[in-house]
Write an enzyme that holds these catalytic residues in place. Structure first.
Site, short mmCIF file in Angstrom:
data_model
loop_
_atom_site.label_atom_id
_atom_site.label_comp_id
_atom_site.label_asym_id
_atom_site.label_seq_id
_atom_site.Cartn_x
_atom_site.Cartn_y
_atom_site.Cartn_z
N ASN A 62 5.66 -1.80 -1.82
CA ASN A 62 5.32 -0.51 -1.22
C ASN A 62 6.47 0.02 -0.36
O ASN A 62 7.18 -0.74 0.30
CB ASN A 62 4.00 -0.56 -0.45
CG ASN A 62 3.92 -1.63 0.59
OD1 ASN A 62 4.48 -2.70 0.46
ND2 ASN A 62 3.19 -1.35 1.66
N GLU A 64 7.14 2.95 2.41
CA GLU A 64 6.50 3.94 3.28
C GLU A 64 7.51 4.95 3.80
O GLU A 64 8.72 4.84 3.54
CB GLU A 64 5.79 3.21 4.43
CG GLU A 64 4.67 2.31 3.90
CD GLU A 64 3.86 1.62 4.99
OE1 GLU A 64 4.27 1.66 6.18
OE2 GLU A 64 2.81 1.05 4.65
N CYS A 73 2.60 3.16 -3.00
CA CYS A 73 2.09 1.79 -3.16
C CYS A 73 3.00 1.00 -4.09
O CYS A 73 3.68 1.56 -4.96
CB CYS A 73 0.69 1.81 -3.77
SG CYS A 73 -0.57 2.52 -2.73
N GLU A 75 2.23 -0.77 -6.60
CA GLU A 75 1.87 -0.64 -8.02
C GLU A 75 2.52 0.60 -8.64
O GLU A 75 2.98 0.55 -9.78
CB GLU A 75 0.35 -0.52 -8.18
CG GLU A 75 -0.42 -1.79 -7.79
CD GLU A 75 -0.81 -1.84 -6.31
OE1 GLU A 75 -0.12 -1.22 -5.48
OE2 GLU A 75 -1.82 -2.50 -6.00
N CYS A 112 -5.48 0.67 -5.04
CA CYS A 112 -6.16 1.85 -4.49
C CYS A 112 -6.51 2.82 -5.61
O CYS A 112 -6.09 2.66 -6.77
CB CYS A 112 -5.28 2.53 -3.45
SG CYS A 112 -3.98 3.58 -4.15
N CYS A 115 -3.56 4.44 -7.54
CA CYS A 115 -2.90 3.47 -8.43
C CYS A 115 -3.77 3.15 -9.64
O CYS A 115 -3.27 2.96 -10.75
CB CYS A 115 -2.56 2.19 -7.67
SG CYS A 115 -1.25 2.47 -6.45
#
Ligand code: THU
Length: 161
Positions: A62, A64, A73, A75, A112, A115
């Site tokens: 991930n 940010e 993320c 993924e 999430c 994703c």
């Protein structure tokens, strides 16, 4: 009127040592890749590593941003790399792990909602299911045979034809 039921089966392993050796390796890679995350805001570091159908291994973590919604993320970082490097190659499986300053990493996390949508589209694009291997740094491991199982009644490209 009728009611419909959605259910799916997944496998729960008590510990990484119960997995086939190849999958143990992949999950351990995901655990290591958590260290490449850029997560200074959440301090929640996620690693995702794919084994491709052509044998290649691709990793993501991930990333940010001070402008929070910009963050990605692990993924989706992984899927973007894969689609850039090997646009037509199916993914056999993806292992996901995490570590956090705020909690013990002793259980799996699952992707999430955004994703899940990205994984669903990848599967339908290459017409092959992506197996998910989800585990913390310790503890049980979930194996899900197809990422799309996590997104019933998905909105898909079919609607835009
Ligand atoms: N995150 C992931 O990378 N993957 C998941 O499956 C769940 C959440 C990231 C997003 C954000 O950087 C941090 O974890 C906390 O939500």
């Amino acid at each position: 009127m009728k009611e419909k039921k959605y259910e799916f089966t997944y496998t729960v392993y008590d510990d990484i040592s119960e997995l086939p050796e190849e999958d143990q390796w992949l999950l351990n890679e995901a655990r290591e890749v958590t260290s490449n995350a850029y997560a200074p805001y959440s301090n929640f570091q996620v690693g995702a590593v794919a084994r491709m159908a052509n044998g290649e291994i691709v990793a993501g973590s991930n990333q940010e941003n001070a402008s929070f919604p910009v963050g990605l993320c692990a993924e989706r970082v992984l899927l973007a790399s894969i689609s850039s490097l090997f646009p037509k190659v199916p993914i056999d499986k993806i292992a996901v792990s995490y570590k956090s300053e705020h909690q013990i990493s002793d259980h799996p996390i699952s992707p999430c909602g955004i994703c899940r949508q990205s994984l669903q589209e990848f599967e339908s694009r290459v017409k092959k299911p992506v197996q998910l291997i989800l585990g913390g740094m310790t503890g049980p491991v979930y194996v899900i045979d197809s990422a799309s199982r996590l997104l019933p009644l998905a909105f898909t490209s079919e609607e835009l034809r």
